[in-house]
Write a protein that holds these residues in place. Structure first.
Motif, PDB file in Angstrom:
ATOM      1  N   ARG A  70      18.237 -45.647   2.480  1.00  0.00           N
ATOM      2  CA  ARG A  70      19.672 -46.866   2.928  1.00  0.00           C
ATOM      3  C   ARG A  70      19.810 -47.801   2.221  1.00  0.00           C
ATOM      4  NH1 ARG A  70      24.429 -47.530   6.276  1.00  0.00           N
ATOM      5  NH2 ARG A  70      24.536 -49.877   6.558  1.00  0.00           N
ATOM      6  N   ARG A  71      18.065 -48.097   2.156  1.00  0.00           N
ATOM      7  CA  ARG A  71      18.660 -49.460   1.022  1.00  0.00           C
ATOM      8  C   ARG A  71      19.090 -48.972  -0.384  1.00  0.00           C
ATOM      9  NH1 ARG A  71      12.679 -50.288   1.242  1.00  0.00           N
ATOM     10  NH2 ARG A  71      13.302 -51.305   2.518  1.00  0.00           N
ATOM     11  N   ALA A  72      18.439 -48.205  -0.798  1.00  0.00           N
ATOM     12  CA  ALA A  72      19.513 -47.666  -2.392  1.00  0.00           C
ATOM     13  C   ALA A  72      21.025 -47.295  -2.377  1.00  0.00           C
ATOM     14  CB  ALA A  72      18.609 -46.452  -2.828  1.00  0.00           C
ATOM     15  N   THR A  73      21.883 -46.811  -1.305  1.00  0.00           N
ATOM     16  CA  THR A  73      22.915 -46.991  -1.077  1.00  0.00           C
ATOM     17  C   THR A  73      23.603 -48.208  -0.995  1.00  0.00           C
ATOM     18  OG1 THR A  73      22.324 -44.713   0.657  1.00  0.00           O
ATOM     19  CG2 THR A  73      24.343 -45.576   0.590  1.00  0.00           C
ATOM     20  N   ILE A  74      23.113 -49.239  -0.155  1.00  0.00           N
ATOM     21  CA  ILE A  74      23.614 -50.839  -0.263  1.00  0.00           C
ATOM     22  C   ILE A  74      23.625 -51.529  -1.344  1.00  0.00           C
ATOM     23  CG2 ILE A  74      22.753 -52.744   0.682  1.00  0.00           C
ATOM     24  CD1 ILE A  74      22.457 -51.234   3.655  1.00  0.00           C
ATOM     25  N   VAL A  75      22.265 -50.627  -1.975  1.00  0.00           N
ATOM     26  CA  VAL A  75      22.540 -51.911  -2.903  1.00  0.00           C
ATOM     27  C   VAL A  75      23.288 -50.585  -4.603  1.00  0.00           C
ATOM     28  CG1 VAL A  75      20.749 -51.917  -5.048  1.00  0.00           C
ATOM     29  CG2 VAL A  75      19.705 -52.256  -3.122  1.00  0.00           C
ATOM     30  N   ARG A  76      23.493 -49.302  -4.650  1.00  0.00           N
ATOM     31  CA  ARG A  76      24.163 -48.817  -5.390  1.00  0.00           C
ATOM     32  C   ARG A  76      25.792 -49.906  -5.156  1.00  0.00           C
ATOM     33  NH1 ARG A  76      21.764 -43.823  -3.913  1.00  0.00           N
ATOM     34  NH2 ARG A  76      24.125 -43.780  -3.083  1.00  0.00           N
ATOM     35  N   GLU A  77      25.816 -49.317  -3.501  1.00  0.00           N
ATOM     36  CA  GLU A  77      27.475 -49.669  -3.643  1.00  0.00           C
ATOM     37  C   GLU A  77      27.765 -51.631  -3.630  1.00  0.00           C
ATOM     38  OE1 GLU A  77      28.392 -49.275   0.450  1.00  0.00           O
ATOM     39  OE2 GLU A  77      27.924 -46.634   0.269  1.00  0.00           O
ATOM     40  N   LYS A  78      26.705 -51.944  -3.304  1.00  0.00           N
ATOM     41  CA  LYS A  78      26.575 -53.889  -3.676  1.00  0.00           C
ATOM     42  C   LYS A  78      27.104 -53.876  -5.616  1.00  0.00           C
ATOM     43  CE  LYS A  78      26.555 -56.962  -1.038  1.00  0.00           C
ATOM     44  NZ  LYS A  78      28.042 -58.704  -0.929  1.00  0.00           N
ATOM     45  N   LEU A  79      26.296 -53.418  -6.474  1.00  0.00           N
ATOM     46  CA  LEU A  79      26.407 -53.368  -7.736  1.00  0.00           C
ATOM     47  C   LEU A  79      27.929 -52.722  -8.048  1.00  0.00           C
ATOM     48  CD1 LEU A  79      22.497 -52.805  -9.237  1.00  0.00           C
ATOM     49  CD2 LEU A  79      24.047 -55.022  -8.229  1.00  0.00           C
TER      50      LEU A  79
END
Lengths: 170, 344
Positions: B331-340
């Motif tokens: 989930r952390r990776a998903t959120i970071v990806r979306e933010k960027l």
């Protein structure tokens, strides 16, 4: 060895349980051990423990006298022994109850024993006045010593006035 | 979202946030360590009434939360946003917090001391934070009688806070000093002049993501302004040293530095699994790249937000369910990806 629970951190806590002749072994990291039930685990070595460890080493007396351990704060019931264990005082009166040991400790860790910062306006109104009187008295002494008698007279009147106010407030 | 995550303050290329915390206790109540549950509720009510029923403008700005009535994830999120301490959360049955609207001020009730006033601002704003905390302290003092001693000052539960009860701290990002190895000397020097250096989640936590918390250790013998000024002076010197180190890196190893930053950025923008350790490490590179204008188009407040959004409780709260460690990494990776992705 890797922690059996999270499979991530290094296992540093090793528990062997023998229950009904059955032996089980558990290897956990510190974090998992803390969360795991039935594992008696307490490595909470905090600043408080460290601090109270200094308490009895302050007076380097060759004979250790433990009589103070029985001292209790009359107000909240906190014993000196418990304070040493917790590193926290039970109430403001504890500062009086354990004064003999506490003041040297404070001086040692803080490098000072006199507060020079903010004073609460309401609770500290008297204190401010007392401090002002103290300051004026030192000035008065200085004035007398340097034979500035006119200045000294003014200071004397100021001191009297502040003392009168302090008296009234009480 | 807390103020320090939303806005950028002065010197925000190095100073993430500035914080002032004042410890206060009220007469006629034992300190929290010796306080019964019912008495602790009385005290919460007293503090609450002072702020919310008083005649000041604070009354419309603050809201009270009793920790007992909050779900555990909510409490933990407040810790991750630095609005409350872990110690306050650990005694949820006795404690409460008053938060203002922009989440720059929190008044913790029944932590180690009865009252802990905290003001947390983005960037380098120690004096501003002290002024705010000082004013709130004055308001509280109008209706609460503090434990105060003529000689020792404000009496606190732990003698390490006695006197002013002040803890001033800055959260600083020092990647170049870490890379060049100068950091140890600086940390050593800081401790010699009475400052403490800790990891980002306070006492005993690790230094992750090249982020350090520097604070005063002594609370007695100097007044609040002197304590704040001392920390400010030292911080200014550290800022200068970090900038020098950044320039040295740039002039001597520019291509290596750029390579490392773009790789970190690439991983953050594309990874499918990110542990919190790896995330903090990569985020430090990206933060530095933005500060040094090597990578453009990303605002620093987004970095600060990601730092909190990637914490365990925040991840689970946003997912709306409890997550295992592995699920959190995904989930952390998903959120970071979306933010960027939203940015570029």
């Amino acid at each position: 060895m890797i922690c059996e629970n999270c499979n991530k951190n290094t296992a540093t806590v090793h528990v062997t349980k023998i229950l009904n002749d059955k032996k089980t072994e558990l290897h956990l990291c510190e974090q998992c051990a803390k969360q795991s039930e039935g594992v008696p685990f307490d490595t909470s070595f905090t600043i408080n423990n460290f601090l109270t460890g200094l308490l009895d080493s302050i007076h380097d007396s060759p004979i250790k006298v433990d009589y103070i351990k029985t001292t209790k704060c009359d107000h909240c019931g906190m014993s000196y022994g418990k304070f040493k264990q917790l590193g926290r005082l039970g109430c403001s009166q504890c500062y009086n109850a354990f004064q003999e040991k506490l003041i040297p400790l404070i001086k040692r860790v803080q490098g000072s024993e006199v507060h020079t910062g903010k004073v609460p306006k309401r609770a500290g109104a008297n204190i401010l006045m007392k401090k002002e009187i103290k300051r004026l008295k030192t000035e008065l002494e200085k004035a007398i010593r340097s034979e500035e008698f006119e200045k000294a007279a003014v200071l004397r009147d100021k001191i009297r006035e502040t003392e009168r106010q302090l008296h009234q407030d009480n | 979202m807390a103020k320090w995550m939303e806005q950028l303050g002065p010197e925000s290329d190095i100073i993430i946030s500035s914080r002032i915390r004042l410890a206060r206790n009220v007469e006629e109540f034992p300190f929290p360590v010796a306080l019964t549950k019912s008495k602790s509720k009385d005290l919460i009510k007293k503090v609450r009434d002072t702020i919310l029923e008083g005649n000041t403008t604070l009354k419309n700005d603050f809201e009270v939360f009793e920790l007992e009535e909050m779900p555990q994830l909510e409490r933990q999120t407040l810790v991750e946003k630095y609005l409350i301490s872990a110690a306050l959360m650990d005694q949820s049955e006795k404690s409460a917090v008053l938060l203002n609207k922009d989440e720059s001020v929190s008044i913790m009730v029944n932590e180690e001391d009865h009252i802990r006033i905290q003001c947390l601002l983005p960037g380098f704003q120690l004096t501003e934070a002290w002024d705010t905390a000082d004013k709130i302290d004055d308001v509280l003092e109008e209706s609460l009688k503090y434990t105060f001693d003529e000689e020792l000052g404000y009496l606190t539960s732990c003698p390490t806070n006695v006197g002013t009860g002040i803890r001033a701290s800055v959260m600083v990002h020092l990647p170049a000093l870490t890379m060049t190895g100068y950091i140890n000397r600086i940390l050593q020097a800081a401790s010699q002049i009475g400052l403490a250096v800790r990891g980002i989640y306070g006492e005993g936590t690790e230094f992750t993501g090249n982020i350090f918390q520097i604070s005063n250790q002594l609370t007695l013998g100097r007044n609040e302004r002197e304590i704040v000024a001392n920390l400010k002076d030292v911080t200014l010197q550290i800022i200068q040293k970090e900038r020098d180190a950044r320039n040295t890196l740039l002039s001597s190893n520019r291509i290596q530095l750029e390579d490392r930053m773009y790789r970190s950025y690439g991983t953050l923008a594309n990874a499918r699994i990110l542990s919190s350790q790896e995330f903090m490490k990569l985020l430090s590179d990206l933060r530095l790249a933005i500060d040094m204008k090597i990578i453009g188009g990303i605002s620093m407040d987004v970095i600060n937000q990601m730092m909190v959004m990637a914490q365990p409780a925040y991840l689970q709260k946003s997912a709306g369910k409890p997550l295992s460690v592995n699920e959190r990494d995904i989930r952390r990776a998903t959120i970071v990806r979306e933010k960027l992705k939203n940015i570029t």
